[in-house]
Design an enzyme around this catalytic site. Structure first.
Site, mmCIF file in Angstrom:
data_model
loop_
_atom_site.group_PDB
_atom_site.id
_atom_site.type_symbol
_atom_site.label_atom_id
_atom_site.label_comp_id
_atom_site.label_asym_id
_atom_site.label_seq_id
_atom_site.Cartn_x
_atom_site.Cartn_y
_atom_site.Cartn_z
ATOM 1 N N SER A 1 14.769 66.641 10.186
ATOM 2 C CA SER A 1 13.784 65.557 10.174
ATOM 3 C C SER A 1 14.166 64.503 11.196
ATOM 4 C CB SER A 1 13.774 64.932 8.771
ATOM 5 O OG SER A 1 13.135 63.683 8.793
ATOM 6 N N TYR B 1 18.441 61.480 0.886
ATOM 7 C CA TYR B 1 17.675 62.607 1.443
ATOM 8 C C TYR B 1 17.987 62.766 2.929
ATOM 9 C CZ TYR B 1 13.802 64.840 3.853
ATOM 10 O OH TYR B 1 13.070 65.628 4.702
ATOM 11 N N LYS C 1 19.994 65.917 5.343
ATOM 12 C CA LYS C 1 19.540 66.559 6.587
ATOM 13 C C LYS C 1 20.592 66.398 7.673
ATOM 14 C CE LYS C 1 15.669 68.019 5.030
ATOM 15 N NZ LYS C 1 15.544 69.448 4.733
HETATM 16 P P1 NAD Z 1 7.816 71.094 -0.272
HETATM 17 O O1 NAD Z 1 8.458 70.377 -1.387
HETATM 18 O O2 NAD Z 1 6.358 71.307 -0.309
HETATM 19 O O3 NAD Z 1 8.532 72.508 -0.044
HETATM 20 C C1 NAD Z 1 9.887 72.732 -0.360
HETATM 21 C C2 NAD Z 1 9.944 73.959 -1.253
HETATM 22 O O4 NAD Z 1 11.313 74.226 -1.591
HETATM 23 C C3 NAD Z 1 9.191 73.774 -2.566
HETATM 24 O O5 NAD Z 1 8.287 74.862 -2.738
HETATM 25 C C4 NAD Z 1 10.281 73.778 -3.640
HETATM 26 O O6 NAD Z 1 9.832 74.354 -4.836
HETATM 27 C C5 NAD Z 1 11.375 74.592 -2.960
HETATM 28 N N1 NAD Z 1 12.748 74.309 -3.399
HETATM 29 C C6 NAD Z 1 13.363 73.116 -3.504
HETATM 30 N N2 NAD Z 1 14.632 73.276 -3.922
HETATM 31 C C7 NAD Z 1 14.825 74.616 -4.079
HETATM 32 C C8 NAD Z 1 15.914 75.409 -4.479
HETATM 33 N N3 NAD Z 1 17.089 74.878 -4.853
HETATM 34 N N4 NAD Z 1 15.770 76.760 -4.520
HETATM 35 C C9 NAD Z 1 14.594 77.333 -4.176
HETATM 36 N N5 NAD Z 1 13.516 76.626 -3.799
HETATM 37 C C10 NAD Z 1 13.630 75.282 -3.742
HETATM 38 O O7 NAD Z 1 8.231 70.322 1.082
HETATM 39 P P2 NAD Z 1 7.712 70.519 2.564
HETATM 40 O O8 NAD Z 1 6.994 69.284 2.937
HETATM 41 O O9 NAD Z 1 7.070 71.830 2.728
HETATM 42 O O10 NAD Z 1 9.105 70.491 3.316
HETATM 43 C C11 NAD Z 1 9.794 71.671 3.690
HETATM 44 C C12 NAD Z 1 11.121 71.276 4.320
HETATM 45 O O11 NAD Z 1 10.879 70.443 5.444
HETATM 46 C C13 NAD Z 1 12.029 70.492 3.382
HETATM 47 O O12 NAD Z 1 13.359 70.888 3.606
HETATM 48 C C14 NAD Z 1 11.824 69.057 3.842
HETATM 49 O O13 NAD Z 1 12.939 68.250 3.565
HETATM 50 C C15 NAD Z 1 11.621 69.256 5.330
HETATM 51 N N6 NAD Z 1 10.877 68.142 5.939
HETATM 52 C C16 NAD Z 1 9.659 67.801 5.430
HETATM 53 C C17 NAD Z 1 8.974 66.737 5.984
HETATM 54 C C18 NAD Z 1 7.625 66.321 5.405
HETATM 55 O O14 NAD Z 1 7.182 65.218 5.691
HETATM 56 N N7 NAD Z 1 6.936 67.140 4.648
HETATM 57 C C19 NAD Z 1 9.499 66.035 7.069
HETATM 58 C C20 NAD Z 1 10.733 66.428 7.581
HETATM 59 C C21 NAD Z 1 11.417 67.493 7.004
HETATM 60 C C1 UD1 Z 2 9.102 59.216 5.341
HETATM 61 C C2 UD1 Z 2 10.577 59.186 5.101
HETATM 62 C C3 UD1 Z 2 11.267 60.224 5.960
HETATM 63 C C4 UD1 Z 2 10.648 61.594 5.719
HETATM 64 C C5 UD1 Z 2 9.157 61.498 5.982
HETATM 65 C C6 UD1 Z 2 8.451 62.784 5.731
HETATM 66 C C7 UD1 Z 2 11.092 56.870 4.473
HETATM 67 C C8 UD1 Z 2 11.796 55.605 4.851
HETATM 68 N N1 UD1 Z 2 11.106 57.850 5.370
HETATM 69 O O1 UD1 Z 2 8.847 58.889 6.682
HETATM 70 O O2 UD1 Z 2 12.639 60.266 5.661
HETATM 71 O O3 UD1 Z 2 11.246 62.560 6.566
HETATM 72 O O4 UD1 Z 2 8.587 60.501 5.119
HETATM 73 O O5 UD1 Z 2 8.349 63.065 4.380
HETATM 74 O O6 UD1 Z 2 10.554 56.983 3.396
HETATM 75 N N2 UD1 Z 2 2.780 53.594 4.689
HETATM 76 C C9 UD1 Z 2 1.944 52.636 4.168
HETATM 77 N N3 UD1 Z 2 1.452 52.811 2.909
HETATM 78 C C10 UD1 Z 2 1.746 53.893 2.143
HETATM 79 C C11 UD1 Z 2 2.606 54.879 2.682
HETATM 80 C C12 UD1 Z 2 3.104 54.701 3.952
HETATM 81 O O7 UD1 Z 2 1.652 51.641 4.828
HETATM 82 O O8 UD1 Z 2 1.275 53.990 0.990
HETATM 83 C C13 UD1 Z 2 3.285 53.442 6.066
HETATM 84 C C14 UD1 Z 2 4.803 53.382 6.180
HETATM 85 O O9 UD1 Z 2 5.256 52.067 6.036
HETATM 86 C C15 UD1 Z 2 5.017 53.966 7.567
HETATM 87 C C16 UD1 Z 2 3.881 54.971 7.722
HETATM 88 O O10 UD1 Z 2 2.882 54.582 6.780
HETATM 89 O O11 UD1 Z 2 4.851 52.968 8.553
HETATM 90 C C17 UD1 Z 2 4.309 56.415 7.428
HETATM 91 O O12 UD1 Z 2 4.938 56.472 6.173
HETATM 92 P P1 UD1 Z 2 5.340 57.858 5.475
HETATM 93 O O13 UD1 Z 2 4.188 58.762 5.489
HETATM 94 O O14 UD1 Z 2 5.959 57.548 4.158
HETATM 95 O O15 UD1 Z 2 6.414 58.470 6.469
HETATM 96 P P2 UD1 Z 2 7.782 57.826 7.041
HETATM 97 O O16 UD1 Z 2 8.126 56.567 6.359
HETATM 98 O O17 UD1 Z 2 7.685 57.813 8.518
#
Ligand code: NAD
Ligand code: UD1
Length: 338
Positions: free
Chosen positions: A125, A150, A154
């Site tokens: 991330s 979290y 990462k």
């Molecule tokens: P998500 O929660 O939808 O998917 C993660 C999946 O992993 C889920 O289906 C959950 O059931 C499974 N899981 C969690 N722990 C587990 C375990 N111990 N064993 C087996 N399965 C397990 O999340 P996502 O948004 O699809 O994210 C996928 C990956 O990308 C994650 O590692 C997340 O941290 C990373 N990531 C997500 C974002 C985002 O904004 N969505 C941003 C940066 C990184």
């Molecule tokens: C957040 C996480 C980041 C994670 C990412 C994806 C934090 C500090 N960071 O990023 O670690 O990898 O999500 O899951 O939480 N906002 C509003 N109102 C809301 C929600 C968000 O104004 O109800 C604003 C936030 O202040 C930010 C932007 O929208 O400026 C994006 O927020 P968000 O979607 O939560 O993502 P990040 O904070 O960038």
């Protein structure tokens, strides 16, 4: 290739399965369903026209369970999505986050190497950059101090996988640093399915649009950004999914260690996102300005040039498709998969 997809029932995993099958790969899914629903897998099968993608409801910390999966399937690489991802929850329950994400990955990697599968793509991330030293953020930008457990999982797992690759060059490790994934599959069949009150901006906006929440709270309008609200690099989840297919090609070329940003390179403010959503979808999003959220930074967007140069990957979807597909998914599935 035959790919182990951990966390494949989740938001990004399910979209990636579609692009894997479209590119001619096959997959085996391991997910404990702690934050997902296996209905997503049934819908993926419908979209790609495949019957029965192998699925194991297994925890990645369960060594015997993973051993059984590897005994049943010849696996060429792993795309490792499984992990807990709620920032606020990680502050309240740090042990659970370190144990799930770090112990789980250590078990997974150990079982992989015992079976001679030494290719892994890891979901990292942009949070590893902390408050970034420069914007746009390139991969040369140093990692920073994370503001929550979290983020630290990462950052630490990036180090673990880097050290494992350095010690054993048979490993190919690709660390993908996602910026802000949004959107949904254009069919409207799969999308993000958050539990409870969404923490992230886009699912909050769609829940306001559908009437589940009265208004959006905008966290701060006094940041040093053009309109005072936070700026982020939102990326369509289908583009993100394709980034994994491109990373597999790098693995096929025996890339060793590769670290890539997956973003569009464009930053949009909270209010720009709200306006784009209203313009494209014709739905009003009431909002009110609230205090800044702890741990938030003013602006964060990527320099994605390295991924284009080395992986041949570039985001194709723009902001209009992101807000259109997010709304399409929410509108067609008001209660997600439930
Ligand atoms: P998500 O929660 O939808 O998917 C993660 C999946 O992993 C889920 O289906 C959950 O059931 C499974 N899981 C969690 N722990 C587990 C375990 N111990 N064993 C087996 N399965 C397990 O999340 P996502 O948004 O699809 O994210 C996928 C990956 O990308 C994650 O590692 C997340 O941290 C990373 N990531 C997500 C974002 C985002 O904004 N969505 C941003 C940066 C990184
Ligand atoms: C957040 C996480 C980041 C994670 C990412 C994806 C934090 C500090 N960071 O990023 O670690 O990898 O999500 O899951 O939480 N906002 C509003 N109102 C809301 C929600 C968000 O104004 O109800 C604003 C936030 O202040 C930010 C932007 O929208 O400026 C994006 O927020 P968000 O979607 O939560 O993502 P990040 O904070 O960038």
């Amino acid at each position: 290739m035959n790919i182990l997809v951990t966390g494949g029932a989740g938001f990004i995993g399910s979209h990636t399965l579609i692009e894997l099958y479209r590119a001619g790969h096959t997959a085996v899914v391991v997910d404990n369903l702690c934050n997902s629903n296996s209905e997503s897998l049934r819908r993926v099968e419908g979209i790609v026209g495949v019957d029965g993608i192998p699925f194991y409801r297994t925890d990645i910390r369960d060594r015997e369970g993973l051993e059984r999966v590897f005994a049943m399937h010849r696996l060429d690489a792993c795309i490792h999505f499984a992990g807990l991802k709620a920032v606020g929850e990680s502050v309240e329950r740090p042990w659970e986050y370190y144990e799930n994400n770090i112990s789980g990955t250590l078990v997974l990697v150990d079982v992989m190497r015992r079976h001679g599968c030494k290719n892994i793509i890891f979901s990292s991330s942009a949070t590893v950059y902390g408050d970034p030293a420069e914007i746009p953020i390139s991969e040369r930008c140093p990692k920073g101090r994370c503001t929550n457990p979290y983020g630290w999982t990462k950052s630490m797992l990036e180090q673990v996988l880097t050290d494992i690759q350095r010690a054993d060059p048979e490993w190919n490790v690709v660390l993908l640093r996602y910026f802000n994934p949004v959107g949904a599959h254009p069919t409207g069949r799969i999308g993000e399915n958050p539990n409870g009150i969404p923490n992230n901006l886009m699912p909050y906006i769609t829940q306001v649009a559908i009437g589940k929440r009265p208004e959006l709270g905008v966290f701060g309008n006094d940041y040093p950004t053009p309109d005072g609200t936070g700026v982020r690099d939102y990326i369509h989840v289908v583009d993100l999914a394709n980034g994994h297919v491109c990373a597999l090609k790098a693995i096929e070329r025996a890339c060793g260690l590769g670290i890539y940003n997956l973003g569009t390179g464009h930053g949009y403010s909270v209010l720009e996102m709200v306006r784009a959503f209203e313009r494209v979808n014709g739905v009003k999003i009431p909002y009110c300005v609230k205090p800044r959220r702890a741990g938030d930074i003013a602006a964060c967007y990527s320099d994605p040039a390295k991924a284009e140069r080395e992986l041949g990957w570039k985001a194709k979807f723009g902001i209009d498709e992101m807000v259109r597909d997010s709304w399409n998914w929410q509108r067609l599935n008001p209660d997600g998969y439930n």
